[in-house]
Design an enzyme around this catalytic site. Structure first.
Site, PDB file in Angstrom:
ATOM      1  N   LYS A 127      72.767  54.071  53.030  1.00 41.64           N
ATOM      2  CA  LYS A 127      72.451  54.365  54.431  1.00 41.64           C
ATOM      3  C   LYS A 127      73.510  55.221  55.088  1.00 41.64           C
ATOM      4  CE  LYS A 127      69.408  50.648  55.945  1.00 41.64           C
ATOM      5  NZ  LYS A 127      69.218  49.671  57.026  1.00 41.64           N
ATOM      6  N   LYS A 210      58.307  53.320  46.945  1.00 43.10           N
ATOM      7  CA  LYS A 210      57.802  52.242  47.791  1.00 43.10           C
ATOM      8  C   LYS A 210      57.078  52.806  49.010  1.00 43.10           C
ATOM      9  CE  LYS A 210      59.884  48.167  49.150  1.00 43.10           C
ATOM     10  NZ  LYS A 210      60.923  47.132  49.299  1.00 43.10           N
ATOM     11  N   LYS A 213      57.815  53.254  55.986  1.00 49.99           N
ATOM     12  CA  LYS A 213      57.539  53.740  57.340  1.00 49.99           C
ATOM     13  C   LYS A 213      58.207  55.083  57.590  1.00 49.99           C
ATOM     14  CE  LYS A 213      61.083  50.495  58.810  1.00 49.99           C
ATOM     15  NZ  LYS A 213      61.198  49.095  59.192  1.00 49.99           N
TER      16      LYS A 213
END
Ligand code: TRP
Length: 348
Positions: A127, A210, A213
Site C-alpha cells: 500500500k 480478485k 472495488k
C-alpha cells in the site's frame, strides 16, 4: 467457519468462542464482499456463536478519505450487512470510532509490537508503494490497531480473506508477547478462519485477479447496488473460454474464468463446485450463463432492494450503529480496564 469454531481446543480452552471481523468502509460493496464475507457472517451467526462485526472507519483513514464519502460508505456497509442477513439484534454491528477502547488498546499494543515485526508486513509495503516515506504513520501502525480490534473482545475466531493472514499472525504474536512479558494468561491466541477458494470471487475481466472495488472497469464486478438488468448483463458479458463445461472439477484447472463462474454459482446456490459441475457438465456458456444470471438476480436483487430501502432511513442506520457500539463497549470496557491493571496503570 463453523467446523473450525466447533473443533476449537487449546490454547483457548478457557475463552468463550467469540467471532470478530472487520470491513473497511471504502468504496462500493461487490459480489466478492458478499460471498467472501457478508454471507459467511450471516451463516455463522445462525449457528449461535456470539459475533461482532465492525465497520473499521479508523482503518479507512490510514489513506485519505473524503469525509462525506466515508460517512456514506459506513452507512452503506451497515445496510449491506443487514441486507445480507446479519441481524443486528443477534450479532453486534457497529463502527470502530464509536468504541474508543479500540484505540486505547492499540496504544498498549504499539508498545508491545516490535519495529521489525511491523516492517515485515507485506500489505504495508504494497500500500505504501515506492514512496514509503510519505505513507501515514497510521498505515504503518494499522496491524496493531487490528490486533486491538480483535483482542479488546478476547475474540477467539476471525474470519478473513487470505490477504489478512499475516496480520492475524501478528495479532497472535502480540497476544503471546503481552502474556509472556506480564506473566499472565490474559489474551487468547486467536484462530484465523481463512476464506476458502470456493468463496473467493475473481474479476469478470480476468479470472486470475480478485474482484475488486478499485478495478477501473465496472464490468469486472457485480456491485451489491446493481439492479437486475445490470447483474444479468455483467454475467452475460463476463470473459470465458470457448470450451463447454467439463464433466469433472479437474477439467477447470487451467480455466480461471470458467472456474470463477462455477464457484459463484456454487456459492450462491449453497452447493459445492462438484455438484454444479455434475448438474451442468457439457453445457456451453451460452446455456450456463443465463442459468447463472437467473440465480444471481434471484439472490442479489433482493439485497440491492433492501439496501436502498435501508439507505433511505439514515436515522435508523445510525440507531443500529449506536446500539451496536453500546453493546460492544460493554464487552470491551472491562477487558481494557483489566489490561491497564496488568500494565500498572493506576485507577484512582
Ligand atoms: N484489515 C482488514 C481488511 O483490510 C480489516 C480489519 C480491520 C479487520 N480490523 C480487523 C479484519 C479485525 C478482521 C479483524 O480487510
Amino acid at each position: 467457519m463453523s467446523d473450525a469454531v466447533q473443533t476449537q481446543s487449546n490454547p483457548n480452552a478457557g475463552f468463550t468462542p467469540r467471532v470478530f471481523s472487520g470491513i473497511q468502509p471504502t468504496g462500493n460493496l461487490h459480489l466478492g464482499n458478499y460471498l467472501g464475507a457478508l454471507k459467511r457472517f450471516a451463516d455463522a451467526q445462525n449457528k449461535g456463536i456470539e459475533s461482532i462485526y465492525c465497520m473499521v472507519d479508523l482503518h479507512a483513514i490510514t489513506v485519505w478519505q473524503d469525509p462525506a464519502d466515508l460517512a456514506r460508505a459506513t452507512r452503506e456497509l451497515c445496510a449491506g450487512f443487514i441486507a445480507a442477513g446479519v441481524d443486528p439484534e443477534k450479532s453486534i454491528l457497529f463502527n470502530q470510532s464509536q468504541v474508543p477502547e479500540h484505540t486505547q488498546m492499540a496504544w498498549i499494543f504499539n508498545c508491545v509490537a516490535r519495529m521489525g515485526w511491523m516492517q515485515r508486513m507485506t500489505q504495508f509495503k504494497d500500500k505504501a508503494g515506492k514512496n514509503a516515506q510519505n505513507a501515514s504513520l497510521g498505515l504503518f501502525a494499522y496491524p496493531a490497531l487490528m490486533a486491538a480490534d480483535i483482542l479488546v473482545y478476547h475474540a477467539t475466531h476471525v474470519p478473513v480473506g487470505e490477504d489478512q493472514k499475516q496480520h492475524l499472525e501478528l495479532t497472535r504474536d502480540i497476544a503471546i508477547k503481552f502474556n509472556h512479558d506480564y506473566g499472565v494468561d490474559f489474551f487468547p491466541i486467536t484462530e484465523p478462519v481463512i476464506e476458502g477458494a470456493a468463496t473467493r470471487v475473481m474479476s469478470f475481466r480476468d479470472g486470475t485477479k480478485k474482484m475488486s472495488k478499485s478495478d477501473p472497469s465496472d464490468m469486472s464486478r457485480i456491485n451489491l447496488t446493481d439492479d437486475a438488468d445490470a447483474i444479468a448483463k455483467k454475467i452475460r458479458k463476463a470473459k470465458t473460454d470457448p470450451e463447454p463445461l467439463p464433466d469433472s472439477i479437474e477439467g477447470l484447472e487451467d480455466r480461471p474464468e470458467a472456474r470463477n463462474l462455477v464457484n459463484i454459482y456454487a456459492a450462491l446456490a449453497d452447493l459445492t463446485p462438484e455438484q454444479v459441475i455434475a448438474e451442468h457438465a457439457g453445457q456451453q456458456f451460452g446455456t450456463f450463463k443465463p442459468s447463472l444470471a437467473d440465480l444471481a438476480v434471484a439472490k442479489l436483487a433482493p439485497i440491492s432492494t433492501e439496501m436502498s430501502r435501508l439507505m433511505q432511513d439514515q436515522g435508523e442506520i445510525d440507531n443500529i450503529l449506536r446500539r451496536g457500539s453500546d453493546r460492544a463497549r460493554n464487552i470491551a470496557t472491562p477487558i481494557l480496564q483489566k489490561t491497564y491493571d496488568i500494565a500498572g496503570m493506576i485507577r484512582s
